[in-house]
Design a protein around this motif. Sequence first.
Motif, PDB file in Angstrom:
ATOM      1  N   MET A  51      52.147 -48.752   1.496  1.00  0.00           N
ATOM      2  CA  MET A  51      51.130 -49.402   2.320  1.00  0.00           C
ATOM      3  C   MET A  51      49.830 -48.615   2.306  1.00  0.00           C
ATOM      4  O   MET A  51      48.732 -49.181   2.228  1.00  0.00           O
ATOM      5  N   ALA A  52      49.938 -47.275   2.349  1.00  0.00           N
ATOM      6  CA  ALA A  52      48.741 -46.435   2.310  1.00  0.00           C
ATOM      7  C   ALA A  52      48.008 -46.605   0.990  1.00  0.00           C
ATOM      8  O   ALA A  52      46.769 -46.648   0.950  1.00  0.00           O
ATOM      9  N   ALA A  53      48.753 -46.710  -0.097  1.00  0.00           N
ATOM     10  CA  ALA A  53      48.134 -46.908  -1.401  1.00  0.00           C
ATOM     11  C   ALA A  53      47.368 -48.228  -1.448  1.00  0.00           C
ATOM     12  O   ALA A  53      46.281 -48.313  -2.016  1.00  0.00           O
ATOM     13  N   ARG A  54      47.914 -49.263  -0.842  1.00  0.00           N
ATOM     14  CA  ARG A  54      47.233 -50.560  -0.825  1.00  0.00           C
ATOM     15  C   ARG A  54      45.908 -50.490  -0.063  1.00  0.00           C
ATOM     16  O   ARG A  54      44.953 -51.196  -0.382  1.00  0.00           O
ATOM     17  N   LEU A  55      45.861 -49.641   0.945  1.00  0.00           N
ATOM     18  CA  LEU A  55      44.651 -49.507   1.740  1.00  0.00           C
ATOM     19  C   LEU A  55      43.549 -48.772   0.996  1.00  0.00           C
ATOM     20  O   LEU A  55      42.369 -49.068   1.166  1.00  0.00           O
ATOM     21  N   PHE A  56      43.913 -47.779   0.181  1.00  0.00           N
ATOM     22  CA  PHE A  56      42.915 -46.863  -0.352  1.00  0.00           C
ATOM     23  C   PHE A  56      42.718 -46.923  -1.860  1.00  0.00           C
ATOM     24  O   PHE A  56      41.761 -46.358  -2.362  1.00  0.00           O
ATOM     25  N   VAL A  57      43.588 -47.565  -2.588  1.00  0.00           N
ATOM     26  CA  VAL A  57      43.421 -47.666  -4.041  1.00  0.00           C
ATOM     27  C   VAL A  57      42.830 -49.035  -4.356  1.00  0.00           C
ATOM     28  O   VAL A  57      43.498 -50.049  -4.205  1.00  0.00           O
ATOM     29  N   LYS A  58      41.595 -49.038  -4.800  1.00  0.00           N
ATOM     30  CA  LYS A  58      40.910 -50.307  -5.046  1.00  0.00           C
ATOM     31  C   LYS A  58      41.307 -50.917  -6.379  1.00  0.00           C
ATOM     32  O   LYS A  58      41.515 -52.130  -6.495  1.00  0.00           O
ATOM     33  N   LYS A  59      41.434 -50.064  -7.400  1.00  0.00           N
ATOM     34  CA  LYS A  59      41.747 -50.557  -8.727  1.00  0.00           C
ATOM     35  C   LYS A  59      42.380 -49.440  -9.538  1.00  0.00           C
ATOM     36  O   LYS A  59      41.986 -48.283  -9.405  1.00  0.00           O
ATOM     37  N   LYS A  60      43.361 -49.758 -10.359  1.00  0.00           N
ATOM     38  CA  LYS A  60      44.034 -48.744 -11.161  1.00  0.00           C
ATOM     39  C   LYS A  60      44.679 -49.389 -12.374  1.00  0.00           C
ATOM     40  O   LYS A  60      44.964 -50.589 -12.378  1.00  0.00           O
ATOM     41  N   PRO A  61      44.944 -48.585 -13.422  1.00  0.00           N
ATOM     42  CA  PRO A  61      45.684 -49.117 -14.576  1.00  0.00           C
ATOM     43  C   PRO A  61      47.104 -49.501 -14.171  1.00  0.00           C
ATOM     44  O   PRO A  61      47.679 -48.939 -13.236  1.00  0.00           O
TER      45      PRO A  61
END
Length: 429
Positions: A291-301
Amino acid sequence: MKKLNFGLILFCLVFASTTCYSFQGETPNFKQYEGEVVDANNGKALIFATLMVEGTNISTITNTEGDFLLKVPANLSSGTISISFLGYTTKTVALNDLAQNENTIELVPSALQLTEVDVNAPKDARTLVLEVFKRKGDKYLDNPALMTAFYRETIKKRRKNVSLSEAVVNIYKSPYQSNRRDAVQLYKARKSTDYSKLDTIALKLQGGPYNTLYSDIVKYPDIVFLEQNFDQYTYKFKRSTRINDNLIYVISFSQREDIRDQLYKGELFIDVEQKTLTSAIYELNITNKVMAARLFVKKKPAKVDVWPTDIAYRVDYRNKNGKWYYGYSNVLLEFKVDWDDKLFNSVYSMTAEMAITDWEQNIDGEVPKPKERIRSSIILADEASGFSDPDFWGEYNIIEPEKSIESAIKKIQRQLRRAERKGAATPTP
């Protein structure tokens, strides 16, 4: 938990470049002073101590090594500065008593009587915190203000700097009781990134100065204390301290054990007499890394997993004629990057900090047109040219670079000089 949807997305993994802004201005005559602020008893560096030129709104802070750089217009060089730090007695020093560099300013710890803690300690910490946020219209700036601020963001891979960005911005601060958001105008900026250290990905911080500006939880309380989740925290009185000779309560808050959402925990520093928030240190309680990653990672490979491991904030307020205002904040994000086809993961940390260095009342309440503002989705672009100019910042006050950042700047300057010599040696066809 409310989604952080207006500039507090702290980073994104992208491959595109964006526009760099750099506007030159006239440099008036000024004097600058460098030094350190330390504990008078043990010589320990005092981090984020505030230095203010009395009779003005000019100010700066010490960095994480206790060092400061203060620039003062020449016509004020016979004035005085006040140096303050939580838990210490404020000290006043005449500028005429300071050398150009290698100054050491010692602060004495404040004596706190036990009776002050026993007699004044609030019985209901929750009620006190609620009162502070309800009274923000009375105790904080109630007129529009135009602020000058220095902003810096760094990206490190483990302990090595891989990206450094700096900027001077104008903040059109709306009154604290107003629901209108603050506007930011970028005046001057520079950035350099060493992509050879970024695991073949272009790592960029999205949001720029808004990352720090939205840490102002008095202006933007819904970042942490939504009205509907205020009672999902437990509030406790911890201790008392002093700043500027005023008694300060320290209230800790943390989400209740029965709450499963990812909320925050931290400490609130509240002025006893004025019932105002003077500082706050808080962090996201990462209970669910997905859930934290969904909040703070906008775009990634697609083949990369990114896990935030620490998301922390700090905000400090200053007082001018009985009114408090946003003075400094920083944001720290640490995370791991895990590639599917690599044995070991990479550890990165991203830091953004901003300090108000001067301000004045914006009597007419004018704000720049939308096209003249920077958007909350801004990514400061790569542009190293400013690092070749030792006088790039001119009269603007900045946060003194830490030794690691100083080393990074010197390395960039050496690389630019080599590039210039190589270009000069290449014959023109």
